[in-house]
Motif scaffolding. Structure first.
Motif: not given
Length: 455
Positions: A172, A175, A187, A293-294, A296-297, A304, A308-310, A352
Motif C-alpha cells: 500500500s 500506508r 507499521m 500489521r499497523c 492504527t488504520w 486503511l 493494506s493494513c492486515h 485490529i
C-alpha cells in the motif's frame, strides 16, 4: 443503480470518497459506500484486468467462506458470485505412498468455495460500475496529503476528497505515506522464509476434473506442501509452498532435472497429472509470503482496510474473507453511528485485535496443513472432536468452524480454540487414544463425560 439501493441508509450522501485500489476489497467497499449515498471513485495503477489475458501464475486461488459470503449477501450479490465458485466440502490428503485420507470441513452441508481471484475481481468491478462507481485505471497514486485529504498522482495531478480509503494491498502506497508522515505509528511488513509457485492440473480431454472436484487436495510433506483447488473449467490450480532456502526449498531447484527429481520423489502422482510440470514451474513467478500489521488504520480522514493494513499468509483462506468482513462491519458501523464519527477509533482498535488473531491463526494453520494433516494422531483427534461437537452444539464448536463457518470474532475463536485443543490433548493422552478407534470405544471409555468435565 441496484434495485436494493433504497433499502440502505444514506449517511454519506454526496460525500466525495476516493478509494485507492480496484482489487477485491476496494471494489466491494465502493459498493457499500455508494449505497450509503457517497460519490465514489476508485483509482488503480493497473490496466483494466478485464482486458488482461496473462494472469497465469500470479495469484493463489481463493477460498470464499461465511465471513465473505455474509458481506456479499448483505448487498444482494452473493448469488452472482456463487455462479463462478465451486464448493469444497472436505480436505483430501495425498500421502507420499499414494494413500488417500480425508477430513470434512464442517457439517455435512458446509463448504468453502473455490473461486478465481481474477474472475471474482472482474465481477466485483462490473457490479461496482453498475452502482455508479467511477473506476479509473492506469492512475498511479504516488502520495497523499493527509492534512488536506488529497491524493497525488503522476503528471502533477491531485484529487480532493472528503475521505480516502487505502485498499491498495500489502504494498500500500497509502500506508507507506502515513508511516512516512507519522513515524510514531507502528507499521510492520514481515516476510516469512517460505514462498509459493503456482501450477495447473489440466482437465481431462472431455473437460472433467482429474481429481475429486468437491474437495481441496493437500500433499502434506512436513516443511513443505502442495494444495490444489478446483476450477469451473475442469482444471485445478495447484500451489507449492516451500522454504525459500535450504533443504527442499525453491533455491535448491535450479533446473528441470532438479524439479523433476523433487516432484517424482515427494509428489509422484503430480508428475502424471501435470505433464509439463517442469516448464510451468520455470515459467511461473515465485511469490513471497508475509504479514502487514499497523497500530492504527486511520489518520484524519484517511482509512486503511483489507491487505493494506492486515495482509496475511493464505493458509486459513481468510485474507479475502477478513477484508470483505472489514467492509461489512464498517458499513454496520456507519449505519449505527449515522456516519463516520469519533467512535471509529474504538471500532478500528477492536478490528485490529481481531485481524491480528486472524494472522496468528493463518500461520498456525500452515503448520497444521503441511505437517499435522499427515498425522494419524491429529486425524483421530479431529474425528473425536467432530463427534463430540455434534452431540453438544451449544458447548463446543471446532476451531475451524468458528473461523470459517461463523462470525465469531477471530480473537475469541483463537482463545477458545487453544482451550479446546488443550482439553482434547489431555483426553487423548489420559486414555492413550490411538487410531484406529471406533465410536463404541469412545462410549466405553466415557470420553464424552471426560470432555464435559474439562469444559
Amino acid at each position: 443503480m441496484s434495485q436494493n439501493f433504497i433499502t440502505f441508509y444514506m449517511h454519506l450522501i454526496n460525500k466525495k470518497i476516493s478509494i485507492v485500489g480496484a482489487g477485491l476489497v476496494g471494489s466491494l467497499l465502493s459498493i457499500y459506500l455508494r449505497r450509503q449515498g457517497a460519490k465514489v471513485s476508485i483509482f488503480d495503477k493497473r490496466d483494466d484486468i478485464r482486458f488482461d489475458n496473462n494472469g497465469a501464475g500470479r495469484s493463489i486461488n481463493l477460498a470464499l467462506s461465511n465471513r465473505g459470503i455474509r458481506a456479499l449477501n448483505h448487498l444482494g450479490i452473493a448469488s452472482q458470485i456463487m455462479k463462478i465458485a465451486m464448493p469444497m466440502y472436505r480436505r483430501v490428503m495425498h500421502a507420499e505412498n499414494g494413500d488417500l485420507s480425508e477430513q470434512e470441513y464442517g457439517k455435512k452441508d458446509q463448504a468453502i468455495y473455490s473461486v478465481s481471484r481474477k474472475d471474482l475481481n472482474i465481477k466485483l468491478i462490473e457490479l461496482a460500475e453498475n452502482e455508479g462507481v467511477n473506476i479509473l485505471f492506469e492512475n498511479s497514486c504516488v502520495g497523499v496529503n493527509i492534512d488536506e485529504t488529497k491524493l497525488q498522482f503522476d503528471q502533477h495531478k491531485s484529487i480532493d476528497s472528503d475521505f480516502i480509503f487505502g485498499a491498495d494491498g500489502a504494498g500500500s502506497v497509502i500506508r507507506k505515506n502515513i508511516a512516512k508522515s507519522y513515524p510514531e505509528i507502528d507499521m510492520q511488513e514481515d516476510f516469512i522464509n517460505h514462498g509459493y509457485k503456482e501450477l495447473t492440473i489440466p482437465a481431462n480431454t472431455d473437460g472433467t476434473h482429474k481429481l475429486a472436484s468437491d474437495a481441496l487436495h493437500i500433499w502434506p510433506r512436513k516443511s513443505f506442501m502442495v494444495i490444489a483447488l478446483p476450477n469451473l473449467d475442469g482444471t485445478f490450480t495447484c500451489t507449492l509452498f516451500a522454504p525459500l532456502k535450504d533443504e527442499n526449498s525453491f533455491s535448491s531447484l535450479k533446473n528441470k532435472l532438479d524439479i523433476n527429481l523433487f516432484f517424482n520423489k515427494h509428489f509422484n502422482n503430480l508428475t502424471t497429472l501435470i505433464p509439463n510440470l517442469a516448464e510451468q514451474y520455470i515459467n511461473n513467478p515465485l511469490g513471497v509470503l508475509g504479514f502487514v500489521r499497523c497500530s492504527t488504520w486511520k489518520k484524519k480522514n484517511i482509512i486503511l482496510l483489507g491487505d493494506s493494513c492486515h495482509a496475511t499468509v493464505p493458509f486459513y483462506g481468510q485474507g479475502m474473507n477478513s477484508g470483505f468482513e472489514d467492509c461489512f462491519l464498517f458499513n454496520e458501523f456507519i449505519d449505527k453511528n449515522q456516519g463516520i464519527n469519533h467512535n471509529i477509533y474504538k471500532f478500528l482498535s477492536e478490528r485490529i485485535i481481531d485481524t491480528r488473531a486472524m494472522q496468528d491463526l493463518s500461520m498456525n494453520n500452515y503448520i497444521e496443513m503441511r505437517d499435522k494433516t499427515a498425522s494419524p494422531h491429529f486425524l483421530l483427534k479431529k474425528k473425536i472432536e467432530k463427534w463430540f461437537s455434534e452431540k453438544h452444539l451449544n458447548k463446543w464448536i471446532p476451531l475451524y468452524s468458528m473461523v470459517t463457518f461463523s462470525h465469531i470474532p477471530y480473537s475469541s475463536a483463537l482463545k477458545k480454540g487453544l482451550i479446546q485443543d488443550d482439553i482434547m490433548e489431555k483426553v487423548m493422552k489420559k486414555n492413550k487414544l490411538t487410531p484406529p478407534f471406533s465410536k463404541e470405544e469412545l462410549i466405553s471409555k466415557n470420553i464424552e463425560s471426560q470432555i464435559l468435565k474439562l469444559i
